[in-house]
Design a protein around this motif. Structure first.
Motif, PDB file in Angstrom:
ATOM      1  N   SER A   1       0.851  -1.212   0.000  1.00  0.00           N
ATOM      2  CA  SER A   1       0.000   0.000   0.000  1.00  0.00           C
ATOM      3  C   SER A   1       0.879   1.253   0.000  1.00  0.00           C
ATOM      4  O   SER A   1       0.788   2.122   0.861  1.00  0.00           O
ATOM      5  CB  SER A   1      -0.943  -0.001   1.209  1.00  0.00           C
ATOM      6  OG  SER A   1      -1.807  -1.109   1.175  1.00  0.00           O
ATOM      7  N   GLU A   2       1.736   1.340  -1.003  1.00  0.00           N
ATOM      8  CA  GLU A   2       2.808   2.331  -0.994  1.00  0.00           C
ATOM      9  C   GLU A   2       2.356   3.723  -1.409  1.00  0.00           C
ATOM     10  O   GLU A   2       1.557   3.899  -2.325  1.00  0.00           O
ATOM     11  CB  GLU A   2       3.935   1.880  -1.940  1.00  0.00           C
ATOM     12  CG  GLU A   2       5.118   2.830  -1.993  1.00  0.00           C
ATOM     13  CD  GLU A   2       6.230   2.337  -2.894  1.00  0.00           C
ATOM     14  OE1 GLU A   2       7.241   3.055  -3.024  1.00  0.00           O
ATOM     15  OE2 GLU A   2       6.087   1.249  -3.485  1.00  0.00           O
ATOM     16  N   THR A   3       2.896   4.707  -0.702  1.00  0.00           N
ATOM     17  CA  THR A   3       2.863   6.108  -1.125  1.00  0.00           C
ATOM     18  C   THR A   3       4.310   6.519  -1.363  1.00  0.00           C
ATOM     19  O   THR A   3       5.158   6.356  -0.486  1.00  0.00           O
ATOM     20  CB  THR A   3       2.229   7.009  -0.058  1.00  0.00           C
ATOM     21  OG1 THR A   3       0.868   6.605   0.155  1.00  0.00           O
ATOM     22  CG2 THR A   3       2.261   8.465  -0.493  1.00  0.00           C
ATOM     23  N   LEU A   4       4.588   7.050  -2.533  1.00  0.00           N
ATOM     24  CA  LEU A   4       5.959   7.377  -2.919  1.00  0.00           C
ATOM     25  C   LEU A   4       6.143   8.886  -2.969  1.00  0.00           C
ATOM     26  O   LEU A   4       5.399   9.587  -3.666  1.00  0.00           O
ATOM     27  CB  LEU A   4       6.280   6.765  -4.283  1.00  0.00           C
ATOM     28  CG  LEU A   4       7.683   7.026  -4.842  1.00  0.00           C
ATOM     29  CD1 LEU A   4       8.756   6.445  -3.929  1.00  0.00           C
ATOM     30  CD2 LEU A   4       7.800   6.442  -6.262  1.00  0.00           C
ATOM     31  N   PHE A   5       7.146   9.388  -2.241  1.00  0.00           N
ATOM     32  CA  PHE A   5       7.479  10.814  -2.253  1.00  0.00           C
ATOM     33  C   PHE A   5       8.650  11.049  -3.196  1.00  0.00           C
ATOM     34  O   PHE A   5       9.604  10.269  -3.236  1.00  0.00           O
ATOM     35  CB  PHE A   5       7.835  11.289  -0.839  1.00  0.00           C
ATOM     36  CG  PHE A   5       6.658  11.329   0.090  1.00  0.00           C
ATOM     37  CD1 PHE A   5       5.928  12.493   0.263  1.00  0.00           C
ATOM     38  CD2 PHE A   5       6.263  10.184   0.775  1.00  0.00           C
ATOM     39  CE1 PHE A   5       4.827  12.528   1.119  1.00  0.00           C
ATOM     40  CE2 PHE A   5       5.175  10.205   1.621  1.00  0.00           C
ATOM     41  CZ  PHE A   5       4.450  11.380   1.795  1.00  0.00           C
TER      42      PHE A   5
END
Length: 261
Positions: free
Chosen positions: A211-215
């Protein structure tokens, strides 16, 4: 050995297991300390003249910064200028999220150190950053979580600067229990930033597990607090898009050019 003579057989056996476990933990700890140097060599990352990598023995500390560094400015700072079709966007992000390749590790280690190696992967970094900015961000909890091993030196630098860039791309999870179990937990407040995106099932085959959020690389963060919870460092950061847009977070040194009296 001689130490075990005269001990009951069961106790001798248990002591042998304990000694083997201790020996394994010592060897494992030494190997973990050396892993950054070994990874850099295995990935052909040049740590010579790397402004943000501080090597102490076999350990490398990667520092946050208040300025966009030299090699990043030379090779990666500009956004991708060619049109990004849906197919190109998906292929670019998939190349990054595919853990079976070394692309993610190589790119992030080069960014984290500001290594001269950035000249070789600059085009990919520019393209990926543009994709992250273009893709939507959705977080169900309003928070993002990253489990990571942070050294005392790395945490102290965050506390000293308070506002800083994280030079590498920063992978987080929108689900707390999907963050990696490490000695530190970074909690990020994204505030609907344009410098992050949600990684969907189309963009990563590891979507269900992460469930990745990438910055994006060189996103600016403000340190809210550092606390210890159940023996783990918990570092709370807040994203600041205004600071991200700046080239540096502190003014350059001023020199007095007036004539001496």
């Amino acid at each position: 050995g001689a130490f075990n003579k005269g001990l009951p057989r069961k106790m001798s056996f248990r002591l042998e297991i304990v000694f083997k476990a201790l020996r394994f933990r010592i060897v494992f700890s030494i190997m973990m300390m050396k892993r950054f140097c070994l990874d850099a060599r295995n990935l052909n990352i040049d740590l010579n003249n790397a402004a943000l990598a501080r090597q102490v023995g076999d350990t490398v500390h990667f520092m946050v910064t208040q300025r966009r560094q030299l090699h990043y400015r030379r090779h990666c700072a500009e956004l991708w200028t060619e049109p990004l079709s849906h197919l190109v966007t998906v292929a670019t992000v998939q190349e990054y999220t595919d853990h079976t390749t070394e692309q993610c590790s190589r790119v992030n280690m080069a960014l984290a150190a500001d290594s001269p190696t950035l000249r070789e992967c600059g085009d990919f970094i520019r393209k990926l950053r543009s994709c992250v900015i273009a893709l939507p961000l959705e977080t169900s909890t309003g928070l993002c979580f990253r489990g990571v091993d942070l050294s005392k030196e790395e945490i102290c630098e965050m506390e000293r600067l308070r506002d800083f860039y994280i030079p590498s791309f920063t992978s987080t999870s929108s689900v707390p229990n999907k963050a990696y179990s490490k000695d530190s937990l970074i909690v990020v407040k994204p505030h609907n930033t344009r410098n992050a995106c949600s990684i969907t099932g189309e963009l990563s085959k590891f979507y269900e597990a992460e469930s990745e959020t990438l910055f994006a690389c060189y996103t600016a963060f403000c340190l809210e607090r550092v606390e210890v919870v159940n023996g783990k460092n918990v570092v709370t950061l807040s994203v600041d898009d205004h600071l991200t847009a700046l080239g540096e977070l502190r003014p350059p040194p001023r020199f007095d050019l007036s004539e001496p009296s």
